[in-house]
Design a protein around this motif. Structure first.
Motif, PDB file in Angstrom:
ATOM      1  N   TYR A  74       0.828  -1.212   0.000  1.00  0.00           N
ATOM      2  CA  TYR A  74       0.000   0.000   0.000  1.00  0.00           C
ATOM      3  C   TYR A  74       0.860   1.259   0.000  1.00  0.00           C
ATOM      4  O   TYR A  74       0.425   2.299  -0.484  1.00  0.00           O
ATOM      5  CB  TYR A  74      -1.060  -0.036   1.099  1.00  0.00           C
ATOM      6  CG  TYR A  74      -0.766   0.504   2.465  1.00  0.00           C
ATOM      7  CD1 TYR A  74      -0.500   1.844   2.683  1.00  0.00           C
ATOM      8  CD2 TYR A  74      -0.867  -0.320   3.589  1.00  0.00           C
ATOM      9  CE1 TYR A  74      -0.297   2.351   3.953  1.00  0.00           C
ATOM     10  CE2 TYR A  74      -0.673   0.175   4.870  1.00  0.00           C
ATOM     11  CZ  TYR A  74      -0.390   1.513   5.044  1.00  0.00           C
ATOM     12  OH  TYR A  74      -0.198   2.002   6.305  1.00  0.00           O
TER      13      TYR A  74
ATOM     14  N   PHE B 229      -6.305  -5.450   6.085  1.00  0.00           N
ATOM     15  CA  PHE B 229      -7.513  -4.649   5.867  1.00  0.00           C
ATOM     16  C   PHE B 229      -7.177  -3.230   5.423  1.00  0.00           C
ATOM     17  O   PHE B 229      -7.725  -2.722   4.435  1.00  0.00           O
ATOM     18  CB  PHE B 229      -8.358  -4.615   7.146  1.00  0.00           C
ATOM     19  CG  PHE B 229      -9.508  -3.648   7.080  1.00  0.00           C
ATOM     20  CD1 PHE B 229     -10.666  -3.969   6.364  1.00  0.00           C
ATOM     21  CD2 PHE B 229      -9.441  -2.407   7.713  1.00  0.00           C
ATOM     22  CE1 PHE B 229     -11.728  -3.075   6.291  1.00  0.00           C
ATOM     23  CE2 PHE B 229     -10.482  -1.511   7.645  1.00  0.00           C
ATOM     24  CZ  PHE B 229     -11.632  -1.845   6.931  1.00  0.00           C
ATOM     25  N   SER B 230      -6.250  -2.580   6.136  1.00  0.00           N
ATOM     26  CA  SER B 230      -5.931  -1.192   5.808  1.00  0.00           C
ATOM     27  C   SER B 230      -5.211  -1.092   4.462  1.00  0.00           C
ATOM     28  O   SER B 230      -5.381  -0.101   3.737  1.00  0.00           O
ATOM     29  CB  SER B 230      -5.077  -0.561   6.916  1.00  0.00           C
ATOM     30  OG  SER B 230      -3.833  -1.202   7.024  1.00  0.00           O
TER      31      SER B 230
ATOM     32  N   LEU C 190      -7.831  -1.345   1.802  1.00  0.00           N
ATOM     33  CA  LEU C 190      -8.591  -0.096   1.814  1.00  0.00           C
ATOM     34  C   LEU C 190      -7.804   1.019   1.146  1.00  0.00           C
ATOM     35  O   LEU C 190      -8.359   1.818   0.371  1.00  0.00           O
ATOM     36  CB  LEU C 190      -8.918   0.288   3.263  1.00  0.00           C
ATOM     37  CG  LEU C 190      -9.662   1.620   3.461  1.00  0.00           C
ATOM     38  CD1 LEU C 190     -11.026   1.575   2.777  1.00  0.00           C
ATOM     39  CD2 LEU C 190      -9.810   1.930   4.954  1.00  0.00           C
ATOM     40  N   ASN C 191      -6.498   1.084   1.411  1.00  0.00           N
ATOM     41  CA  ASN C 191      -5.666   2.135   0.811  1.00  0.00           C
ATOM     42  C   ASN C 191      -5.629   2.031  -0.709  1.00  0.00           C
ATOM     43  O   ASN C 191      -5.761   3.038  -1.417  1.00  0.00           O
ATOM     44  CB  ASN C 191      -4.247   2.043   1.364  1.00  0.00           C
ATOM     45  CG  ASN C 191      -3.365   3.170   0.886  1.00  0.00           C
ATOM     46  OD1 ASN C 191      -3.426   4.288   1.380  1.00  0.00           O
ATOM     47  ND2 ASN C 191      -2.545   2.890  -0.103  1.00  0.00           N
TER      48      ASN C 191
ATOM     49  N   LEU D 224      -8.983   3.082  -2.160  1.00  0.00           N
ATOM     50  CA  LEU D 224      -9.164   4.535  -2.117  1.00  0.00           C
ATOM     51  C   LEU D 224      -8.250   5.238  -3.121  1.00  0.00           C
ATOM     52  O   LEU D 224      -8.643   6.248  -3.719  1.00  0.00           O
ATOM     53  CB  LEU D 224      -8.891   5.054  -0.707  1.00  0.00           C
ATOM     54  CG  LEU D 224      -9.914   4.660   0.367  1.00  0.00           C
ATOM     55  CD1 LEU D 224      -9.478   5.156   1.740  1.00  0.00           C
ATOM     56  CD2 LEU D 224     -11.301   5.187   0.025  1.00  0.00           C
TER      57      LEU D 224
ATOM     58  N   SER E 188      -6.610   5.010   5.563  1.00  0.00           N
ATOM     59  CA  SER E 188      -6.361   3.579   5.796  1.00  0.00           C
ATOM     60  C   SER E 188      -5.581   3.360   7.086  1.00  0.00           C
ATOM     61  O   SER E 188      -5.834   2.400   7.824  1.00  0.00           O
ATOM     62  CB  SER E 188      -5.616   2.973   4.607  1.00  0.00           C
ATOM     63  OG  SER E 188      -4.354   3.585   4.434  1.00  0.00           O
TER      64      SER E 188
ATOM     65  N   ALA F  79      -7.921   3.665  10.021  1.00  0.00           N
ATOM     66  CA  ALA F  79      -8.748   2.461  10.181  1.00  0.00           C
ATOM     67  C   ALA F  79      -7.983   1.381  10.942  1.00  0.00           C
ATOM     68  O   ALA F  79      -8.549   0.696  11.810  1.00  0.00           O
ATOM     69  CB  ALA F  79      -9.179   1.949   8.806  1.00  0.00           C
TER      70      ALA F  79
END
Length: 454
Positions: A42, A181-182, A185-186, A189, A211, A214
């Motif tokens: 990420y 998870f983060s 999400l990153n 996004l 992220s 979160a």
């Protein structure tokens, strides 16, 4: 208050003072390795998506001061390392009361550090970027990106603090789940903001901030669970002066060590920025690729430090030596494997980020200068982890200060003035890695690191 007074051990807490040391280190390092993979992905997503959708100028803006972020963040992350050493030591010694005091003190201190870093980063970003000779063509976008990035400093510091607490207690799996998870999400996004909405380079920083926030929420949710060894209670959130001094005793040298390394790298970045935006983009892109070599290094280093601290706390000296040897060898072998792959596939890997021929040429030149020496980088970091885990944090601080900072800066100043070519600047890394590795080897064989807590 000792463990005999504790209500019960959490299933997520892992005692590394018993069982096969090799399998325990691997079992601890593997989740960290996977979490580092996702973290690197990420981190790389910003650069990859920005380079592909917003062009070379935007890529150079993101790459212009990656070392600046490391410089400002690394000191505070070092204090988290100190807290981890303290928690691991008292876990091995079965002292539940001191574990609780260390955890609560570290959380409050990290909150304060996060606020300070946010203010410094947001207000001084333009000054730092100008000082680092950022290309005027990319300066406005670079200021946007880094200001938004530093708005998320609190989340970044708090995540590292929470992860350090869980890792110190032998729990390397939950940080992995939260980071997966983060990371996803990153990336989502990034694609939404940059590719979907067509927003500027600043939106990539916003995606990273969201992220990270979160992942902090998930970490705190776990640490706030009741009746656990690590339970965080709001009424206990205060700074215990004696515990803070102990955390700083082990963490301050690590923070200084990280900062001096980052400062030297900032000098290198400054010199490279002076060669123009293509050199800046190439250097930043290579940094993302090189980050994958750090994955096994970070993974086994965290495992080494936790293993050594817990076992020294329990007085198991022979077991400590076994773990130190195994963890170091594993980190060196895996880092060199990544280095060989980077050397072979450098043009293709650089080309993923930017198709510009000059960026690919310069990035490949750097990769093929340093990548085969990753084993030296891994060895230096591994012995530094051994020292930190044993409470000898000042040793790596002085070695890194002398070699990776002073010597590296002197070398850069000399070759920049004498030759003025990028290829000589790239050699600063293998040369200083080799010198520090020799010094660490001598200290490991001759020094009394194993009685550091004594």
């Amino acid at each position: 208050m000792t463990f005999s007074h504790a209500k019960r051990r959490s299933e997520s807490v892992k005692d590394m003072t018993q069982g096969n040391p090799y399998s325990q280190i691997i079992a601890f390092a593997l989740p960290i390795f996977l979490s580092q993979v996702f973290q690197q992905l990420y981190n790389t997503a910003d650069t990859l998506i920005v380079g592909r959708f917003l062009g070379t100028n935007a890529l150079a803006a993101v790459s212009s001061s990656g070392t600046l972020i490391f410089l400002l963040v690394s000191f505070f992350n070092g204090t988290s390392m100190g807290a981890g050493v303290v928690v691991s030591k008292y876990f091995g010694a079965k002292d539940n009361d001191k574990i609780s005091r260390a955890i609560h003190t570290n959380i409050v201190f990290s909150l304060l550090c996060g606020v300070v870093l946010t203010l410094v980063g947001v207000f001084l970003t333009p000054t730092f970027l100008v000082w680092m000779k950022t290309d005027p063509d990319v300066l406005p976008e670079a200021i946007e990106y880094f200001r938004y990035f530093f708005l998320g400093s609190l989340a970044m510091i708090m995540y590292n603090a929470c992860r350090g607490i869980m890792s110190a207690l032998g729990d390397s799996k939950r940080p992995l789940y939260y980071l997966i998870f983060s990371s996803l999400l990153n990336v989502a996004l990034d694609v939404l903001f940059v590719a979907g909405f067509g927003w500027g380079v600043w939106s990539a920083a916003v995606a990273t901030v969201l992220s990270q926030a979160a992942s902090v929420v998930l970490c705190l949710r776990h640490l706030l669970m009741k009746d656990q060894i690590y339970s965080v209670q709001l009424k206990k959130l205060r700074i215990d002066k004696a515990m803070l001094l102990e955390i700083l005793r082990y963490g301050l040298p690590a923070g200084v060590q990280n900062s001096v390394i980052a400062f030297a790298n900032t000098i290198v970045q400054t010199q490279i920025n002076s060669f123009g935006k293509y050199a800046t983009a190439a250097y930043g892109t290579h940094g993302k690729i090189e980050g994958f070599a750090f994955l096994p290094i970070v993974s086994f280093n965290m495992a080494i430090s936790t293993f050594i601290s817990q076992n020294l706390g329990a007085g198991l000296y022979d077991r400590v030596k076994q773990g130190a040897r195994f963890g170091t060898v594993a980190a060196v072998l895996m880092a060199e494997l990544v280095g060989v792959l980077c050397y072979i596939f450098a043009p293709q890997l650089i080309g993923l980020f930017d198709s510009n021929a000059e960026v690919i040429r310069l990035g490949t030149m750097q990769a093929r200068t340093v990548s085969l020496f990753f084993f030296l980088l891994a060895y230096s970091h591994s012995i530094a982890a051994v020292c930190r885990g044993a409470g000898k944090a000042f040793v790596p601080m002085f070695i890194m200060l002398g070699v990776w900072c002073v010597l590296r800066i002197c070398y850069i100043a000399y070759v920049s003035h004498t030759f003025g070519e990028l290829s000589y600047i790239y050699w600063a890394y293998p040369i200083t890695w080799a010198i520090s590795s020799v010094m660490y080897l001598i200290y490991y064989l001759k020094g009394d690191w194993i009685h550091g807590f004594d």
